[in-house]
Design an enzyme around this catalytic site. Structure first.
Site, PDB file in Angstrom:
ATOM      1  N   LYS A  14       0.841  -1.203   0.000  1.00 35.12           N
ATOM      2  CA  LYS A  14       0.000   0.000   0.000  1.00 35.12           C
ATOM      3  C   LYS A  14       0.871   1.246   0.000  1.00 35.12           C
ATOM      4  O   LYS A  14       2.033   1.228   0.432  1.00 35.12           O
ATOM      5  CB  LYS A  14      -0.949   0.036   1.196  1.00 35.12           C
ATOM      6  CG  LYS A  14      -0.288   0.051   2.593  1.00 35.12           C
ATOM      7  CD  LYS A  14       0.146   1.410   3.095  1.00 35.12           C
ATOM      8  CE  LYS A  14       0.862   1.360   4.442  1.00 35.12           C
ATOM      9  NZ  LYS A  14       1.620   2.537   4.789  1.00 35.12           N
ATOM     10  N   ASP A 141      -2.328  -1.534  10.066  1.00 36.38           N
ATOM     11  CA  ASP A 141      -2.389  -1.622   8.600  1.00 36.38           C
ATOM     12  C   ASP A 141      -2.896  -2.976   8.100  1.00 36.38           C
ATOM     13  O   ASP A 141      -3.046  -3.172   6.892  1.00 36.38           O
ATOM     14  CB  ASP A 141      -0.988  -1.405   7.992  1.00 36.38           C
ATOM     15  CG  ASP A 141      -0.493   0.022   8.166  1.00 36.38           C
ATOM     16  OD1 ASP A 141      -1.307   0.922   8.435  1.00 36.38           O
ATOM     17  OD2 ASP A 141       0.732   0.229   8.013  1.00 36.38           O
TER      18      ASP A 141
END
Ligand code: C5P
Length: 311
Positions: A14, A141
């Protein structure tokens, strides 16, 4: 139905296209408004039944992957097994392509993949909310590794809502020599803010983090120029303080024609958005020529989150 294995799960890296950081909470975490964007750099985690829990890794940076119980993927296998009264006896093999300690959530991605892989291998069939809950316990995350695409993260980043976007975006990543510790970057962010407060600067007041409307509109319109202009990361000054050389990397990518640039997450990977594939090639070449990074990777996105690879 349990699978006799192996199960392979592909999971993306990401970049946070927005990372607005609020004040430090009582639990030590920082309140965030962050927009996660999944890009096409992937790890693959293969889960196979074994006598006991063990981890192996392959790929150019495999030597940097912890192979003991501290690996977040091992913790993922353990937390899922514990929840369902099972023994976490699996071999997790991580084919590592996401930069390690680079601010691209590689370790978190592997944990998301391990949750999905163990769930399939053990035939648990846990629902999405259950897996998201466990992922949130593992790390801020990790839930995004499950969902992928583009999503707004609130809380400490673990509370996700999908973000509308259209089209494909072209990214270039400058992978730095060495890594940065996420807690250290957050600590440096606090320190810089405290120093600014002591100096009476306006930058001192820590605002409540909110999603940027310009950024959400750029994504909804599929407008890379507007997205490039709206990219921002509150951790960037801290990452630059700890790694001043990253300023040269950011400059090199901008000079190469990037629409926008920022440090990815807590860094030290730097991310550059390009107009199209050709522009991305030019940005990548400029970065390579500049000699300001260890390697350069190109990727498009958004891409889906952790997905079982058909056997
Ligand atoms: O959640 P995760 O384990 O990835 O967080 C690693 C560290 O990063 C935390 O221990 C904390 O120091 C910092 N962090 C933070 N605020 C967040 C996310 C992470 O301070 N929202």
């Amino acid at each position: 139905m349990p699978s006799s294995g192996p199960v392979t799960v592909r999971v993306p890296a990401k970049v946070n296209v927005q990372l607005a950081v609020g004040g430090r909470r009582d639990d030590g975490f920082h309140g965030l408004a962050t927009v996660f964007f999944a890009v096409g750099l992937f790890d693959e985690v293969t889960v196979t039944p074994a006598e006991t829990l063990r981890i192996t890794a392959s790929g150019p940076d495999a030597h940097q992957v912890p192979l003991d119980g501290s690996n977040l993927a091992a913790k993922a296998a353990r937390i899922l097994a514990q929840r369902y009264g099972l023994e976490p006896n699996v071999h997790l093999h991580i084919a590592k392509d996401i930069p390690v300690a680079g601010g691209m959530a590689g370790g978190s991605a592997d944990a998301a993949a391990a949750l999905v892989g163990c769930d399939a291998l053990w035939g648990i069939g846990a629902g999405r909310p259950e897996l998201l809950g466990l992922a949130g316990e593992l790390g801020s995350d990790v839930p995004f590794g499950l969902v992928g695409g583009v999503a707004l993260g609130r809380g400490r980043g673990e509370l996700l809502t999908p973000v509308e976007t259209v089209g494909e975006y072209h990214w270039v990543f400058a992978v730095a020599e060495g890594g940065l510790s996420t807690p250290e970057v957050y600590r440096e962010c606090d320190r810089l803010r405290e120093a600014a407060a002591a100096g009476g600067s306006h930058a001192a007041a820590v605002p409540v983090p909110e999603p940027s409307q310009e950024l959400l509109e750029a994504l909804a319109d599929g407008d890379p120029v507007a997205l490039g202009a709206a990219l921002f990361n509150d951790l960037q000054p801290a990452a630059l303080q700890l790694r001043p050389d990253l300023a040269d990397t950011l400059r090199a990518g901008t000079e190469g024609g990037a629409l926008g640039s920022l440090v990815s997450g807590s860094g030290p990977t730097c991310a550059f958005l390009a107009k199209d594939a050709e522009a991305a090639e030019a940005v990548a070449e400029g970065l390579l020529r500049s000699g300001t990074c260890r390697s350069v990777r190109r990727a498009t996105g958004p891409v889906p989150g952790a997905t079982v690879v058909p056997g």
